[in-house]
Design a protein around this motif. Structure first.
Motif, short mmCIF file in Angstrom:
data_model
loop_
_atom_site.label_atom_id
_atom_site.label_comp_id
_atom_site.label_asym_id
_atom_site.label_seq_id
_atom_site.Cartn_x
_atom_site.Cartn_y
_atom_site.Cartn_z
N ARG A 148 84.49 20.75 30.10
CA ARG A 148 84.99 21.43 29.18
C ARG A 148 84.18 22.35 28.62
O ARG A 148 84.59 23.50 28.37
CB ARG A 148 85.39 20.67 27.81
N ILE A 149 82.86 22.18 28.71
CA ILE A 149 81.76 23.17 28.23
C ILE A 149 81.70 24.33 28.96
O ILE A 149 81.80 25.44 28.79
CB ILE A 149 80.41 22.60 28.12
N GLU A 150 81.99 24.15 30.36
CA GLU A 150 81.81 25.14 31.50
C GLU A 150 83.26 25.91 31.43
O GLU A 150 83.09 27.19 31.60
CB GLU A 150 81.66 24.32 32.61
N ILE A 151 84.07 25.16 31.12
CA ILE A 151 85.56 26.01 31.11
C ILE A 151 85.47 27.00 29.79
O ILE A 151 85.99 27.98 29.96
CB ILE A 151 86.55 25.02 31.10
N VAL A 152 85.09 26.20 28.71
CA VAL A 152 85.07 27.15 27.51
C VAL A 152 84.18 28.49 27.77
O VAL A 152 84.39 29.50 27.41
CB VAL A 152 84.58 26.42 26.12
N ARG A 153 82.90 28.15 28.52
CA ARG A 153 82.01 29.34 28.80
C ARG A 153 82.63 30.28 29.41
O ARG A 153 82.56 31.60 28.97
CB ARG A 153 81.08 28.83 29.52
N CYS A 154 83.68 29.99 30.28
CA CYS A 154 84.34 31.12 31.25
C CYS A 154 85.26 31.81 30.53
O CYS A 154 85.68 33.06 30.63
CB CYS A 154 85.04 30.43 32.50
N LEU A 155 86.10 30.92 29.68
CA LEU A 155 87.29 31.60 28.84
C LEU A 155 86.80 32.50 27.87
O LEU A 155 87.50 33.60 27.47
CB LEU A 155 88.10 30.41 28.49
N LEU A 156 85.54 32.38 27.43
CA LEU A 156 85.09 33.21 26.36
C LEU A 156 84.69 34.76 27.00
O LEU A 156 85.02 35.52 26.27
CB LEU A 156 83.78 32.84 25.85
N VAL A 157 84.54 34.77 28.21
CA VAL A 157 84.25 36.06 28.70
C VAL A 157 85.70 36.74 29.08
O VAL A 157 85.37 37.93 29.79
CB VAL A 157 83.35 35.98 30.06
N LYS A 158 86.67 36.17 29.00
CA LYS A 158 88.05 36.66 29.40
C LYS A 158 88.07 37.23 30.67
O LYS A 158 87.84 38.54 31.22
CB LYS A 158 88.40 38.07 28.40
N PRO A 159 87.85 36.47 31.78
CA PRO A 159 87.57 36.80 33.29
C PRO A 159 88.77 37.52 33.95
O PRO A 159 89.97 37.37 33.50
CB PRO A 159 87.16 35.39 33.85
N ARG A 160 88.60 38.34 34.90
CA ARG A 160 89.44 38.80 35.59
C ARG A 160 89.67 38.10 36.85
O ARG A 160 90.67 38.07 37.65
CB ARG A 160 89.34 40.37 35.88
N LEU A 161 88.64 37.38 37.29
CA LEU A 161 88.75 36.44 38.44
C LEU A 161 87.67 35.22 38.06
O LEU A 161 86.88 35.16 37.66
CB LEU A 161 87.85 37.09 39.65
#
Lengths: 516, 307
Positions: A148-161
Motif C-alpha cells: 500500500r505504501i508503494e501504491i500511495v507513493r505513485c498516486l501522490l504524483v498523479k501519474p499518466r502511465l
C-alpha cells in the motif's frame, strides 16, 4: 480518445543484454492513453528488465521510447516520474527502519511539509479505502501493508502511465476488486496502465490488450478478453499447460499427523498479532488451507508451527501424537515437520550463500547433508541440483548465490528444498507468491503429490484461488483467531473473502481513525 | 570542594569531551549514511598536525582550524575514493587510513616538534567570564560551543529535514534508495566528507587548545573511543552527547584522583574507568528488554555499486 492521438507509450526495438543472458530482444509495444495493457510472461521472460528500462532504473542497449509521440531518454527514475511515469515494484523500494510517512516522503521528488503530506496521503487512503498507519515503522508491517505504501507513493504524483508489477499477489479478492476499481477509475481519467501479472483471470477481467513475452521477445499481442486463459498461458510458457486438478478426491481419513490445540502465543513485538486459542488438525494426505489478510497472525502461526517461536506448552502442538510444542525448529525438522516462511530472501534463504549451502541449512538432517559433524559438499550439490531440475529453477547451478535468483525462482527453490525432504508435515506460507503460472502449477502439483504420499500439509496463503484449488479444508485466520474449518467443496469464494477482508479491514480502519 | 575547584573540574570536563564529541558526531553522520569509517583516529591526527603547522606558520589558531578541516576533509576523501569509488572493503580501508594518518602526521609534524603556538583561547571577552560561575558558561573556546551546537543541529537535521531523511534512507537500504533515484554514492561521499571535517577539527583541538604543541600520536587513541561511542549511543546524537561528556567527566575525575594521591586502586585500573563507565552506562540506557535493537543502519559497512 481520438484515433489520431499519439500512443501514451511506444517502445520500439528495445534490447538489453546482461553478461550471459539476453533479457530483452527487439521488444516493441504501444499503450494508448487510458488503456490498461497487460505484460505477460514467465519468471525470467524479461518483463522486469523491460519495466526497469521504462522507469529509468536500467538503460537499454538499443531501442527507442516515445511518450505521447515524443522520443524521450529516461536516464533515472526521477526523469521517469518527471515524465509522469509511476511504478509499483514487485520488490518494494522501502526502508525498514523508517516510518510509513517517511517512506512515502522519500518517494516524492520535492520536499513536502509533513502535515501537508499526511493530509494528502490520508485523502488517498480514504478515497481508495486503504487502511495504513502512517507512524508505524515499515519492518513491523505485513507484505500487503507494505504494498500500500508503494501504491500511495505513485498516486501522490498523479501519474499518466502507471506500471504495476504483480500488484495483487498479496491481496484478498475484495482488496483486489477495490484495486481494480481504482485502476479502472484511473484509466477512465486518462492514465495508462501497464499491468504485469501471472494471474490470467484478472488480466482477462481488467486489461484490454496484452503483450506476451517469452525469453526476452514479444511472442504475441492479443485481446485478453477474447482469448482463453489456457491459450495465453501456453503462449507464455511455449508448451501445453498441464492442469492441476484437485477434484474427485475422497476426504482424507488417515491418522491425524499434525494437531494444534488451543495454541495461544503472546505478541512477539510491539506490532505483532497474538495468537488466540488456535486449534486445528491435519490428517495424513490432507491439505489444510489457512486464509486471511496479511497481518492477522499468519507470520506468528508459521513461526509457532516451525518452532522459531516455542509454544507455551508442549501439548499445544502434536506431531503424530507426540507433543513438540517446546521443541526448536531443528528438532522439529528432524522429527519431520518442515516449514517454508513467506519471506524468501533473509528468512527462507541466506541471500549471500550458494544454493547448495542453503540446502544444507534446512535439509542437513533429513537428506542427510552432514556426516559426523562435517558437511557433505558433494551430496549438497547434488541435492541442490535435484531441486533445481525438479522445480525448473532458473539458476546458473548449485553454486549460484541465492540473491542472484529472481524472486519467483528463489521461491521455487525454497519450496522445492522442503518438499524433496519428504516431510511428514509441511507448513508453507505463500507457496506461489510471485511465481508464474507454469511454475506455480508445478509447485501445486508437488504439494499435492506430497499429500498423496501421506504427508499432512498446511498452506497459509492470501490467494484464495490457490487455497480453493489446493486444500481439502480451509479456515480463516483473523486477528489471531482461527475460524471453524470448512470443507473446500462447500466454500464460496466471496464468503471466505468477506471473512478475510471485510471484518479485519473495518477493524484496521477503525484503529487508524481512532489514532488520527 | 571549593567553587574554584568545581569550576575548574567542570571546565576540564567540557574541554576533554569536545574532541570526542566532534569526532563521533562526524562518524555518526557517515554511519547513518551506511559508511563505516574506521579511520577516525588517522583523520584526527592529520587534522591535528595540519592545524598546528598552519597555526605555527601563520600565527593564527583560527587559520589552523581551517587548515585542520581541510586536512581532515582531504584524508576522508582518500577513504571515499577507495571505498565508494572503487568499492574497497571499508573495514580494511579504514584501518589502513588510521595507520596512514599516524605515519603521515609524524612526517609532516617532524619540523614542528618543540615549537609553541598561541592557543585558541576563550571565545568571548574576559569581562563576561570574570565570575567563576559565569566562566563555566562563557569561558570556553569556539569549539566547545561549536560541538554542542552542531550536535543539536545534526540531531534536528537528521530527524526533521528532507536531506537528513534521504541520508538515513541511503544508510538503511542502498538498493531501495537507488531504485527510487537517490544518488547513493554522492550522499555517502558527502557524509564521509562531513565526518572528515569534524575529525580534523577534533584532532586540531588537541594541538591548538588542549596541548598546544606537536607530538607524535597526539590524539592518543581518542578516535577509537569516538567510534565506539557511536555504536554504544545507538546512533543517536543526544546519547552521543551524554556519552562524550560522561567519558570526559570520568576521565577528569581520574586525573583529579591521581593528582590528589588517591591510592586505593592501582592507576592502571583508574585509567580504565572512563572507557568502562561510558560503555556500561550507554549499554544500560540502550537496552530494551524483549526488543531487538534496530538502531544500526541496515547497510552499515556494505559496499554498493549501482547496477
Amino acid at each position: 480518445m481520438t484515433p489520431s492521438a499519439p500512443p501514451r507509450l511506444e517502445l520500439s526495438g528495445i534490447a538489453k543484454a546482461f553478461p550471459g543472458v539476453v533479457a530483452n530482444d527487439n521488444v516493441s509495444l504501444t499503450v494508448a492513453p487510458g488503456e490498461i495493457h497487460a505484460l505477460l510472461g514467465e519468471n525470467g521472460a524479461g518483463k522486469s528488465t523491460l519495466v526497469k528500462i521504462l522507469y529509468g532504473v536500467q538503460a537499454a542497449d538499443e531501442g527507442e521510447i516515445r511518450i505521447d509521440g515524443r522520443p524521450v531518454v529516461i536516464a533515472s527514475p526521477k526523469a521517469a516520474r518527471a515524465l509522469g511515469i509511476g511504478m509499483v515494484f514487485q520488490h518494494f523500494s522501502l526502508f525498514d527502519a523508517l516510518t510509513v510517512i517517511e517512506n512515502i516522503a522519500l518517494g516524492l521528488d520535492e520536499a513536502v511539509d509533513r502535515a501537508e503530506l499526511a493530509r494528502r496521503v490520508d485523502a488517498i487512503l480514504r478515497a481508495y479505502s486503504l487502511p495504513l498507519d502512517l507512524d508505524r515503522a515499515v519492518h513491523t508491517l505485513s507484505v500487503g501493508e507494505r504494498q500500500r505504501i508503494e501504491i500511495v507513493r505513485c498516486l501522490l504524483v498523479k501519474p499518466r502511465l502507471l506500471i504495476m508489477d504483480e500488484p495483487t499477489s498479496v491481496l484478498t479478492p475484495q482488496e483486489a476488486e477495490r484495486l481494480f476499481a481504482m485502476l479502472r477509475q484511473l484509466a477512465q481519467e486518462g492514465c495508462s496502465i501497464l499491468y504485469i501479472s501471472h494471474k490470467l483471470a484478472e488480466i482477462k477481467a481488467l486489461c484490454s490488450r496484452a503483450t506476451i513475452l517469452r525469453a526476452g521477445r514479444v511472442v504475441a499481442t492479443c485481446d485478453p478478453r477474447a482469448e482463453s486463459t489456457r491459450r495465453m498461458a501456453e503462449l507464455m510458457i511455449g508448451t501445453e499447460l498441464r492442469e492441476v486438478a484437485r477434484g474427485g478426491r475422497a476426504a482424507p481419513s488417515g491418522p491425524v499427523r499434525l494437531q494444534v490445540r488451543r495454541l495461544s502465543l503472546p505478541r512477539g513485538g510491539p506490532f505483532s498479532v497474538p495468537l488466540r486459542e488456535v486449534s486445528f488438525e491435519v490428517r495424513a494426505g490432507e491439505v489444510f488451507g489457512i486464509a486471511g489478510v496479511a497481518g492477522n497472525g499468519q507470520s506468528e502461526l508459521l513461526l509457532a508451527l516451525s518452532g522459531e517461536r516455542l509454544a507455551p506448552e508442549a501439548a499445544m502442538i502434536r506431531l503424530d501424537g507426540r507433543p513438540v510444542g517446546r521443541e526448536r525448529a531443528g528438532m522439529r525438522r528432524r522429527a519431520g515437520l518442515c516449514a517454508v516462511p513467506e519471506e524468501r530472501n533473509g528468512h527462507a534463504a541466506v541471500p549471500d550463500l550458494s544454493l547448495s549451502d542453503n540446502a544444507i541449512l534446512t535439509a542437513r538432517h533429513r537428506v542427510p547433508l552432514t556426516a559426523n559433524g562435517f558437511l557433505r559438499f558433494g551430496a549438497s550439490r547434488s541435492f541442490a541440483r535435484k531441486v533445481i531440475e525438479r522445480f525448473g529453477v532458473k539458476a546458473v547451478g548449485p553454486a549460484a548465490a541465492a540473491r542472484s535468483l529472481s524472486g519467483g525462482n528463489l521461491q521455487k527453490y525454497v519450496v522445492g528444498r522442503e518438499i524433496l525432504q519428504l516431510p511428514e508435515v509441511l507448513v508453507v506460507s505463500q507457496p506461489t507468491w510471485g511465481v508464474d503460472a507454469g511454475a506455480g502449477a508445478a509447485i501445486h502439483r508437488a504439494i499435492l503429490d506430497l499429500a498423496e504420499s501421506g504427508s499432512a500439509i498446511v498452506v497459509i496463503s492470501q490467494d484464495l484461488d490457490e487455497l480453493l484449488a489446493l486444500s481439502d479444508r480451509l479456515a480463516v485466520l483473523n486477528e489471531g483467531q482461527l475460524s471453524r474449518p470448512i470443507a473446500t467443496a462447500d466454500a464460496r469464494a466471496d464468503e471466505i473473502g468477506l471473512l478475510m477482508g471485510g471484518v479485519h479491514g473495518e477493524h484496521a480502519r477503525a484503529r487508524g481513525a481512532s489514532r488520527a | 570542594m571549593s567553587t574554584a575547584l568545581l569550576v575548574s573540574f567542570a571546565m576540564t570536563v567540557a574541554m576533554a569531551s569536545t574532541p570526542i564529541l566532534l569526532a563521533s558526531l562526524g562518524e555518526l553522520v557517515a554511519e547513518k549514511a551506511g559508511v563505516l569509517n574506521l579511520g577516525v583516529e588517522g583523520m584526527m591526527l592529520i587534522g591535528a598536525v595540519t592545524g598546528f603547522a598552519a597555526a605555527a606558520l601563520t600565527g593564527s589558531a583560527y587559520l589552523g582550524l581551517l587548515a585542520a578541516m581541510l586536512g581532515g576533509l582531504l584524508t576522508s576523501l582518500i577513504f571515499a575514493a577507495l571505498t565508494l569509488g572503487l568499492s574497497a572493503n571499508q573495514v580494511a580501508t579504514g584501518l589502513a587510513l588510521t595507520i596512514f594518518g599516524v605515519g603521515a602526521s609524524a612526517l609532516i609534524g617532524a619540523p614542528f616538534v618543540g615549537r609553541t603556538i598561541e592557543r585558541l583561547g576563550p571565545l568571548l571577552p574576559q569581562a563576561l567570564a570574570g565570575h567563576p560561575v559565569l566562566r563555566v558558561l562563557f569561558g570556553y573556546d569556539l569549539l566547545v560551543y561549536l560541538a554542542l551546537g552542531l550536535t543539536a543541529v545534526v540531531a534536528w537535521w537528521l530527524r526533521y529535514t528532507r536531506p537528513g531523511l534521504v541520508l538515513r534512507a541511503v544508510g538503511e537500504s542502498d538498493t531501495s534508495a537507488h531504485a527510487i533515484g537517490y544518488p547513493v554514492l554522492a550522499v555517502r561521499t558527502g557524509a564521509v566528507a562531513f565526518g572528515g571535517v569534524l575529525a580534523g577539527l577534533a584532532g586540531a583541538y588537541f594541538s591548538l587548545e588542549l596541548t598546544p604543541m606537536w607530538a607524535d600520536r597526539l590524539t592518543a587513541g581518542r578516535g577509537w573511543i569516538a567510534l565506539a561511542l557511536v555504536v554504544f549511543a545507538s546512533w543517536r546524537p543526544a546519547r552521543l552527547l551524554a556519552g562524550a561528556y560522561l567519558f570526559g567527566a570520568v576521565m577528569t575525575f581520574e586525573l583529579h584522583a591521581k593528582a590528589a594521591g588517591f591510592a586505593l586502586l592501582p592507576p592502571e585500573i583508574l585509567a580504565m574507568l572512563p572507557y568502562l563507565a561510558t560503555i556500561l552506562v550507554l549499554t544500560l540506557i540502550s537496552v530494551r528488554p524483549g526488543r531487538v535493537s534496530t538502531a544500526a543502519p541496515a547497510c552499515l559497512g556494505k559496499a554498493f555499486s549501482p547496477a
